[in-house]
Design a protein around this motif. Structure first.
Motif, PDB file in Angstrom:
ATOM      1  N   THR A  45       0.831  -1.197   0.000  1.00 49.47           N
ATOM      2  CA  THR A  45       0.000   0.000   0.000  1.00 49.47           C
ATOM      3  C   THR A  45       0.869   1.251   0.000  1.00 49.47           C
ATOM      4  OG1 THR A  45      -0.099   0.114   2.417  1.00 49.47           O
ATOM      5  CG2 THR A  45      -1.836  -1.138   1.301  1.00 49.47           C
ATOM      6  N   LEU A  46       0.264   2.349  -0.402  1.00 48.67           N
ATOM      7  CA  LEU A  46       0.869   3.674  -0.300  1.00 48.67           C
ATOM      8  C   LEU A  46      -0.135   4.558   0.427  1.00 48.67           C
ATOM      9  CD1 LEU A  46       2.805   6.013  -0.938  1.00 48.67           C
ATOM     10  CD2 LEU A  46       1.708   6.195  -3.183  1.00 48.67           C
ATOM     11  N   SER A  47       0.252   5.079   1.586  1.00 54.35           N
ATOM     12  CA  SER A  47      -0.656   5.891   2.399  1.00 54.35           C
ATOM     13  C   SER A  47      -0.075   7.279   2.614  1.00 54.35           C
ATOM     14  CB  SER A  47      -0.902   5.232   3.765  1.00 54.35           C
ATOM     15  OG  SER A  47      -1.417   3.923   3.609  1.00 54.35           O
ATOM     16  N   LEU A  48      -0.892   8.299   2.385  1.00 51.43           N
ATOM     17  CA  LEU A  48      -0.502   9.681   2.651  1.00 51.43           C
ATOM     18  C   LEU A  48      -0.981  10.058   4.045  1.00 51.43           C
ATOM     19  CD1 LEU A  48      -1.495  11.273  -0.786  1.00 51.43           C
ATOM     20  CD2 LEU A  48       0.700  10.286  -0.106  1.00 51.43           C
ATOM     21  N   HIS A  49      -0.065  10.604   4.870  1.00 56.08           N
ATOM     22  CA  HIS A  49      -0.398  10.845   6.278  1.00 56.08           C
ATOM     23  C   HIS A  49      -0.519  12.316   6.653  1.00 56.08           C
ATOM     24  CE1 HIS A  49       0.134   6.604   7.003  1.00 56.08           C
ATOM     25  NE2 HIS A  49       1.321   6.651   6.444  1.00 56.08           N
ATOM     26  N   GLY A  50       0.127  13.214   5.943  1.00 57.57           N
ATOM     27  CA  GLY A  50      -0.018  14.605   6.322  1.00 57.57           C
ATOM     28  C   GLY A  50       0.948  15.526   5.612  1.00 57.57           C
ATOM     29  N   ILE A  51       0.643  16.825   5.733  1.00 54.47           N
ATOM     30  CA  ILE A  51       1.485  17.876   5.152  1.00 54.47           C
ATOM     31  C   ILE A  51       1.757  18.916   6.234  1.00 54.47           C
ATOM     32  CG2 ILE A  51       1.657  19.700   3.411  1.00 54.47           C
ATOM     33  CD1 ILE A  51      -0.180  18.072   1.636  1.00 54.47           C
ATOM     34  N   GLU A  52       3.010  19.247   6.447  1.00 53.48           N
ATOM     35  CA  GLU A  52       3.400  20.250   7.425  1.00 53.48           C
ATOM     36  C   GLU A  52       3.953  21.484   6.718  1.00 53.48           C
ATOM     37  OE1 GLU A  52       6.178  18.709  10.215  1.00 53.48           O
ATOM     38  OE2 GLU A  52       4.973  16.961  10.748  1.00 53.48           O
ATOM     39  N   GLY A  53       3.663  22.655   7.281  1.00 48.86           N
ATOM     40  CA  GLY A  53       4.217  23.882   6.739  1.00 48.86           C
ATOM     41  C   GLY A  53       3.200  24.746   6.050  1.00 48.86           C
ATOM     42  N   ALA A  54       2.263  24.141   5.350  1.00 51.19           N
ATOM     43  CA  ALA A  54       1.223  24.901   4.666  1.00 51.19           C
ATOM     44  C   ALA A  54       0.169  25.364   5.671  1.00 51.19           C
ATOM     45  CB  ALA A  54       0.572  24.050   3.590  1.00 51.19           C
ATOM     46  N   PHE A  55      -0.530  26.419   5.351  1.00 47.79           N
ATOM     47  CA  PHE A  55      -1.571  26.938   6.231  1.00 47.79           C
ATOM     48  C   PHE A  55      -2.751  25.979   6.251  1.00 47.79           C
ATOM     49  CE2 PHE A  55      -5.531  29.406   6.698  1.00 47.79           C
ATOM     50  CZ  PHE A  55      -5.351  29.832   8.010  1.00 47.79           C
ATOM     51  N   SER A  56      -3.202  25.602   7.456  1.00 46.91           N
ATOM     52  CA  SER A  56      -4.292  24.640   7.559  1.00 46.91           C
ATOM     53  C   SER A  56      -5.357  25.072   8.556  1.00 46.91           C
ATOM     54  CB  SER A  56      -3.736  23.271   7.980  1.00 46.91           C
ATOM     55  OG  SER A  56      -3.068  23.367   9.232  1.00 46.91           O
ATOM     56  N   GLY A  57      -5.268  26.323   9.059  1.00 44.35           N
ATOM     57  CA  GLY A  57      -6.252  26.793  10.022  1.00 44.35           C
ATOM     58  C   GLY A  57      -7.535  27.257   9.364  1.00 44.35           C
ATOM     59  N   ALA A  58      -8.447  27.773  10.198  1.00 44.00           N
ATOM     60  CA  ALA A  58      -9.724  28.268   9.672  1.00 44.00           C
ATOM     61  C   ALA A  58      -9.507  29.546   8.874  1.00 44.00           C
ATOM     62  CB  ALA A  58     -10.681  28.525  10.839  1.00 44.00           C
ATOM     63  N   GLY A  59     -10.355  29.783   7.909  1.00 43.66           N
ATOM     64  CA  GLY A  59     -10.248  30.994   7.113  1.00 43.66           C
ATOM     65  C   GLY A  59      -9.304  30.822   5.936  1.00 43.66           C
ATOM     66  N   ALA A  60      -8.909  31.945   5.338  1.00 45.49           N
ATOM     67  CA  ALA A  60      -8.050  31.902   4.156  1.00 45.49           C
ATOM     68  C   ALA A  60      -6.816  32.778   4.338  1.00 45.49           C
ATOM     69  CB  ALA A  60      -8.834  32.370   2.933  1.00 45.49           C
ATOM     70  N   LYS A  61      -5.672  32.309   3.872  1.00 45.22           N
ATOM     71  CA  LYS A  61      -4.437  33.086   3.877  1.00 45.22           C
ATOM     72  C   LYS A  61      -3.739  32.881   2.533  1.00 45.22           C
ATOM     73  CE  LYS A  61      -3.371  33.308   8.830  1.00 45.22           C
ATOM     74  NZ  LYS A  61      -3.505  34.782   8.890  1.00 45.22           N
ATOM     75  N   THR A  62      -3.073  33.901   2.067  1.00 40.94           N
ATOM     76  CA  THR A  62      -2.405  33.820   0.768  1.00 40.94           C
ATOM     77  C   THR A  62      -0.892  33.692   0.893  1.00 40.94           C
ATOM     78  OG1 THR A  62      -2.311  36.240   0.662  1.00 40.94           O
ATOM     79  CG2 THR A  62      -4.218  35.160  -0.341  1.00 40.94           C
ATOM     80  N   VAL A  63      -0.399  33.465   2.114  1.00 40.11           N
ATOM     81  CA  VAL A  63       1.042  33.340   2.336  1.00 40.11           C
ATOM     82  C   VAL A  63       1.535  32.011   1.765  1.00 40.11           C
ATOM     83  CG1 VAL A  63       2.871  33.208   4.050  1.00 40.11           C
ATOM     84  CG2 VAL A  63       0.932  34.764   4.397  1.00 40.11           C
ATOM     85  N   ILE A  64       2.603  32.076   0.987  1.00 39.28           N
ATOM     86  CA  ILE A  64       3.202  30.866   0.439  1.00 39.28           C
ATOM     87  C   ILE A  64       4.322  30.422   1.382  1.00 39.28           C
ATOM     88  CG2 ILE A  64       4.458  29.852  -1.495  1.00 39.28           C
ATOM     89  CD1 ILE A  64       3.136  31.911  -3.300  1.00 39.28           C
ATOM     90  N   PRO A  65       4.237  29.233   1.950  1.00 45.08           N
ATOM     91  CA  PRO A  65       5.254  28.785   2.909  1.00 45.08           C
ATOM     92  C   PRO A  65       6.617  28.582   2.250  1.00 45.08           C
ATOM     93  CG  PRO A  65       3.807  26.970   2.324  1.00 45.08           C
ATOM     94  CD  PRO A  65       3.199  28.216   1.718  1.00 45.08           C
ATOM     95  N   ALA A  66       7.678  28.836   3.027  1.00 41.89           N
ATOM     96  CA  ALA A  66       9.037  28.674   2.516  1.00 41.89           C
ATOM     97  C   ALA A  66       9.447  27.211   2.460  1.00 41.89           C
ATOM     98  CB  ALA A  66      10.016  29.453   3.395  1.00 41.89           C
ATOM     99  N   GLU A  67       8.792  26.415   3.272  1.00 43.76           N
ATOM    100  CA  GLU A  67       9.140  24.985   3.324  1.00 43.76           C
ATOM    101  C   GLU A  67       7.885  24.168   3.609  1.00 43.76           C
ATOM    102  OE1 GLU A  67      12.687  22.402   5.356  1.00 43.76           O
ATOM    103  OE2 GLU A  67      11.417  23.555   6.722  1.00 43.76           O
TER     104      GLU A  67
END
Length: 239
Positions: A45-67
């Motif tokens: 199997t191949l399972s995706l577990h998560g992404i760190e660094g990107a904005f994931s809170g409530a609402g919207a933000k246009t900031v592009i993460p550096a990493e």
């Protein structure tokens, strides 16, 4: 092996409810029990577990993460070498990343890996465990495969050269490793009973000998030889 899936009690409609599939599409990737269980237990199997660094809170933000970090895992099956799989996956990811022509940099890191472990339920060790479970629960156990990170299993088997049996005593809804993981008191009590009866059943096993064998019973010292007992209950002529 495929015949073993026929006797396993598994309700596909109940599985849809538990996995929240009904609230999305009410459709599974496989329409029959055997194919579904094999996909869950038997195949890579191949399972995706998560992404760190990107904005994931409530609402919207246009900031592009550096990493940004992405995490995934692969379930290996027998005859797959973790080191070889690591090289193949890394080479594939780097090849695809090069095709993007991105000015960014990408690194791939394997946190840990281990070979898959598989054993035969026909071994006397498993027969003893099955008898113990049946006496406690009043029903014969199902023999299942399962994808899980338990590398100590193969390490113990390789080090001792003896048969290893995974003897589960929890429930399918324990939600292992989750925030609300639980363990029923009844399962704890029954686990003690199963373990005691399992040891009793092991002690009652008498190892078979070839018809031409005339060996005397093994001594206590000989039984200490790795593989002399649980690996096959063989006698002196076969050690």
């Amino acid at each position: 092996e495929s015949a073993m899936y026929d006797s396993i009690e598994f309700d596909m409609e109940a599985y849809k409810d538990e996995s929240k599939v009904k609230s999305v599409s009410d459709k599974l990737l496989h329409s029959d029990k055997q194919s579904l269980l094999m996909a869950r237990w038997r195949y890579p199997t191949l399972s995706l577990h998560g992404i760190e660094g990107a904005f994931s809170g409530a609402g919207a933000k246009t900031v592009i993460p550096a990493e940004v970090l992405g995490k995934f895992s692969l379930r290996l099956v027998p005859d797959q070498d973790p080191k070889k799989i690591e090289k193949l996956v890394t080479a594939h990811l780097e090849s695809v990343f090069r095709e993007l022509g991105s000015p960014n940099a990408m690194t791939v890191e394997m946190i840990h890996g281990a070979k898959a472990w598989l054993s035969s339920p026909k071994h006397p060790n498993y027969e003893a465990a099955a008898k113990a479970i049946e006496r406690v629960y009043g029903d014969k156990p199902d023999y299942t495969r399962e994808g899980g990170s338990i590398p100590i299993t193969s390490f113990i088997e390789d080090a001792t050269e003896m048969n290893v049996c995974l003897l589960p005593v929890g429930a399918c809804d324990d939600m292992a490793h989750s925030t609300n993981e639980k363990y029923n008191k009844s399962n704890l009590i029954n686990a003690i009973k199963v373990l005691g009866l399992y040891l009793h059943e092991l002690g009652a096993i008498k190892g078979p000998k070839p018809s031409q064998c005339r060996c005397v019973p093994l001594t206590e010292e000989e039984l200490m030889i790795p593989g002399a007992f649980l690996k096959g209950f063989k006698c002196k002529c076969e050690l």
